[in-house]
Design an enzyme around this catalytic site. Structure first.
Site, mmCIF file in Angstrom:
data_model
loop_
_atom_site.group_PDB
_atom_site.id
_atom_site.type_symbol
_atom_site.label_atom_id
_atom_site.label_comp_id
_atom_site.label_asym_id
_atom_site.label_seq_id
_atom_site.Cartn_x
_atom_site.Cartn_y
_atom_site.Cartn_z
ATOM 1 N N ASP A 12 0.879 -1.046 -0.029
ATOM 2 C CA ASP A 12 -0.115 -0.012 0.102
ATOM 3 C C ASP A 12 1.010 0.953 -0.039
ATOM 4 O OD1 ASP A 12 0.992 -0.517 2.585
ATOM 5 O OD2 ASP A 12 -0.959 -0.954 3.304
ATOM 6 N N ASN A 16 -7.284 -2.760 14.465
ATOM 7 C CA ASN A 16 -8.886 -3.065 13.976
ATOM 8 C C ASN A 16 -8.940 -4.162 13.065
ATOM 9 O OD1 ASN A 16 -7.883 -2.166 11.616
ATOM 10 N ND2 ASN A 16 -9.235 -0.293 11.349
ATOM 11 N N HIS A 59 -7.273 -4.550 10.295
ATOM 12 C CA HIS A 59 -6.841 -4.629 9.017
ATOM 13 C C HIS A 59 -5.714 -5.276 8.536
ATOM 14 C CE1 HIS A 59 -4.526 -0.569 9.179
ATOM 15 N NE2 HIS A 59 -3.699 -1.510 9.485
ATOM 16 N N GLU A 93 -9.867 -1.917 5.430
ATOM 17 C CA GLU A 93 -10.282 -1.547 6.768
ATOM 18 C C GLU A 93 -11.436 -2.726 7.053
ATOM 19 O OE1 GLU A 93 -8.441 -0.085 8.375
ATOM 20 O OE2 GLU A 93 -7.879 1.897 7.725
#
Ligand code: PGA
Length: 260
Positions: free
Chosen positions: A67, A136, A138, A143
């Site tokens: 990313d 979280n 991811h 996400e």
């Protein structure tokens, strides 16, 4: 999933590096998927050591990063381009044209994402994908509630991710809202995954990923459905696993050829 629990992150990183080095020795034109963040730093230090001290050759290796932040150019100090050259690429002999990182300044983002996928396919697909996990759940910047079949795309960062990553920016408001990320489908198409997670902060998402339901609320849980995932944990990251004892015994009792 093979869950490998080590006393500390350094030991886990050394094992993960050995797995990667074995692959590169067996297949010198390996295609690696690489990750950023604090988690893979020990792995990258060990790869550099293996290159310098044991001659591990990266000259035919190709890499694709997971990313990049939208709006950050390759020279921006907080870009993942900068991160990768600072922490890994500067010290290895990977030809520059073999290194792929999404372009945060791409004008036509959908076209850039499509050509990133084409480049992965043209390289023969990713042999080994390095992954971290967000607080979280991811993977990459996929996400919670991301599609399990997505390919490289632009995502909107969750507020938890923005909070966690804001310290890398001079001021919080400089932290981008968007990123280009390989999709969960892209990650699932890689032949093997090496997931690393360290520290108490990762204990909850790690337990959800390994022992919870497969749900888009915890994107990493999809890895339960990948045929070849090794998860390297330190004791803290494994501390909420109900089956940690089982995982340890299972790993200890494997025949040598199945161990990493
Ligand atoms: P970290 O990030 O390695 O900095 O904890 C992991 C991630 O968000 O994927």
């Amino acid at each position: 999933m093979d869950v490998i629990i080590q006393p500390n992150p350094e030991a886990a990183a050394r094992m993960a590096a050995r797995v990667m080095a074995d692959l590169i020795r067996n297949k010198p034109d390996t295609v690696l998927g690489l990750a950023t963040g604090s988690t893979p730093l020990g792995l990258y230090r060990e790869l550099i050591r293996l290159h310098r001290e044991e001659g591990l050759d990266f000259s035919r290796v190709t890499t694709f990063n997971l990313d990049e932040y939208v709006g950050l150019g390759p020279d921006h100090p907080a870009s993942y381009h900068t991160f990768m050259f600072k922490h890994l690429f500067h010290a290895l002999n990977i030809p520059r044209e073999h290194i792929h990182i999404p372009d945060g300044l791409a004008k036509d983002i959908p076209a850039h994402c499509a050509s990133y996928e084409d480049a992965i396919r043209d390289a023969g697909g990713i042999d080994m994908q390095v992954l971290g996990i967000g607080a979280n759940g991811h993977i990459g910047f996929n996400e919670p509630m991301s599609s399990f079949t997505s390919h490289t795309t632009m995502t909107t960062l969750a507020s938890r991710t923005r909070q966690d990553n804001a310290p890398f920016f001079e001021r919080e408001e400089m932290m981008p809202h968007h990123a280009i990320t390989m999709g969960i489908g892209t990650i699932m198409e890689s032949r093997q995954c090496l997931m690393l997670a360290f520290g108490r902060r990762k204990a909850r998402p790690v337990a959800q990923m390994i022992e919870g339901s497969v749900t888009p609320l915890v994107p990493a849980s999809v890895l339960q459905q990948h045929p070849a995932v090794r998860v390297f944990l330190d004791k803290e990251a494994a501390s909420e696993l109900r089956g940690a004892g089982y995982d340890r015994r299972l790993y200890e009792n494997k025949p040598e050829w199945q161990k990493t």
